[in-house]
Write a protein that holds these residues in place. Structure first.
Motif, short mmCIF file in Angstrom:
data_model
loop_
_atom_site.label_atom_id
_atom_site.label_comp_id
_atom_site.label_asym_id
_atom_site.label_seq_id
_atom_site.Cartn_x
_atom_site.Cartn_y
_atom_site.Cartn_z
N ASP A 6 0.86 -1.18 0.00
CA ASP A 6 0.00 0.00 0.00
C ASP A 6 0.90 1.23 0.00
N ILE A 7 0.95 1.95 -1.11
CA ILE A 7 1.90 3.07 -1.23
C ILE A 7 1.58 4.21 -0.27
N ARG A 8 0.41 4.23 0.29
CA ARG A 8 0.08 5.26 1.29
C ARG A 8 0.81 5.01 2.61
N ASN A 9 1.26 3.77 2.83
CA ASN A 9 1.89 3.40 4.10
C ASN A 9 3.33 2.96 3.93
N MET A 10 4.01 3.42 2.89
CA MET A 10 5.40 3.00 2.67
C MET A 10 6.32 3.65 3.71
N THR A 11 7.29 2.87 4.17
CA THR A 11 8.27 3.37 5.13
C THR A 11 9.31 4.22 4.40
N ASP A 12 10.14 4.92 5.15
CA ASP A 12 11.20 5.73 4.55
C ASP A 12 12.14 4.88 3.71
N ILE A 13 12.50 3.69 4.21
CA ILE A 13 13.43 2.84 3.46
C ILE A 13 12.79 2.36 2.16
N MET A 14 11.49 2.06 2.19
CA MET A 14 10.80 1.67 0.96
C MET A 14 10.85 2.81 -0.06
N ASN A 15 10.60 4.03 0.39
CA ASN A 15 10.66 5.19 -0.50
C ASN A 15 12.05 5.38 -1.08
N LYS A 16 13.08 5.25 -0.24
CA LYS A 16 14.46 5.43 -0.72
C LYS A 16 14.81 4.43 -1.81
N ILE A 17 14.37 3.20 -1.65
CA ILE A 17 14.67 2.17 -2.63
C ILE A 17 13.82 2.34 -3.88
N LEU A 18 12.52 2.46 -3.69
CA LEU A 18 11.60 2.47 -4.83
C LEU A 18 11.64 3.77 -5.64
N LEU A 19 12.16 4.85 -5.07
CA LEU A 19 12.25 6.11 -5.80
C LEU A 19 13.67 6.41 -6.27
N ASN A 20 14.59 5.48 -6.09
CA ASN A 20 15.97 5.66 -6.54
C ASN A 20 16.02 5.44 -8.05
N THR A 21 16.32 6.49 -8.81
CA THR A 21 16.27 6.41 -10.27
C THR A 21 17.28 5.43 -10.85
N GLU A 22 18.44 5.27 -10.20
CA GLU A 22 19.43 4.32 -10.71
C GLU A 22 18.95 2.88 -10.52
N ILE A 23 18.31 2.61 -9.39
CA ILE A 23 17.78 1.27 -9.16
C ILE A 23 16.64 0.99 -10.13
N ILE A 24 15.79 1.97 -10.36
CA ILE A 24 14.70 1.80 -11.33
C ILE A 24 15.29 1.53 -12.72
N ALA A 25 16.38 2.21 -13.08
CA ALA A 25 17.01 1.99 -14.39
C ALA A 25 17.48 0.55 -14.53
N VAL A 26 18.03 -0.05 -13.48
CA VAL A 26 18.45 -1.45 -13.53
C VAL A 26 17.22 -2.34 -13.72
N ASN A 27 16.14 -1.99 -13.04
CA ASN A 27 14.90 -2.77 -13.15
C ASN A 27 14.27 -2.67 -14.53
N GLN A 28 14.43 -1.53 -15.18
CA GLN A 28 13.74 -1.27 -16.45
C GLN A 28 14.65 -1.40 -17.66
N ILE A 29 15.61 -2.29 -17.64
CA ILE A 29 16.56 -2.47 -18.74
C ILE A 29 15.82 -2.82 -20.02
N ASP A 30 16.29 -2.24 -21.13
CA ASP A 30 15.71 -2.53 -22.44
C ASP A 30 16.80 -3.11 -23.34
N PRO A 31 16.66 -4.29 -23.92
CA PRO A 31 15.48 -5.13 -23.83
C PRO A 31 15.39 -5.80 -22.46
N PRO A 32 14.18 -6.16 -22.06
CA PRO A 32 13.99 -6.78 -20.74
C PRO A 32 14.81 -8.06 -20.60
#
Length: 101
Positions: A6-32
């Motif tokens: 539930d994104i309304r109840n995310m902890t600070d550590i969840m936000n730091k990880i899930l909003l880190n653009t470099e980590i998202i870039a690794v997750n979203q590699i093209d081609p998958p």
């Protein structure tokens, strides 16, 4: 990116990880590429299977490696590069490492 909480109840550590653009870039590699595989458990003097090393192929010359501690206590984890899949590295192979979080 799929978030299984539930994104309304995310902890600070969840936000730091899930909003880190470099980590998202690794997750979203093209081609998958596949999400990654558990490579080995590191004996970190915690409960069994507490410290884990995962790897995911990025391209022909790069892999993403995640060292994960699922315990509430701090533990050190050593990455043994010769155990990582895909690259054929050994303990003498020079590597470049970036810490994303």
């Amino acid at each position: 990116l799929l978030v299984a909480t539930d994104i309304r109840n995310m902890t600070d550590i969840m936000n730091k990880i899930l909003l880190n653009t470099e980590i998202i870039a690794v997750n979203q590699i093209d081609p998958p590429t596949p999400a990654g595989n558990l490579v080995y458990y590191w004996d970190c003097n915690g409960p069994k299977d507490t410290c884990q090393v995962w790897a995911r192929m990025i391209n022909d010359s790069s892999i993403a490696v995640a060292a994960i501690n699922i315990d509430d206590s701090k533990h050190g984890i050593t990455i043994e590069f010769d155990k990582l899949p895909y690259m054929g590295w050994n303990s003498n192979t020079p590597v470049q490492v970036r810490v994303l979080w």
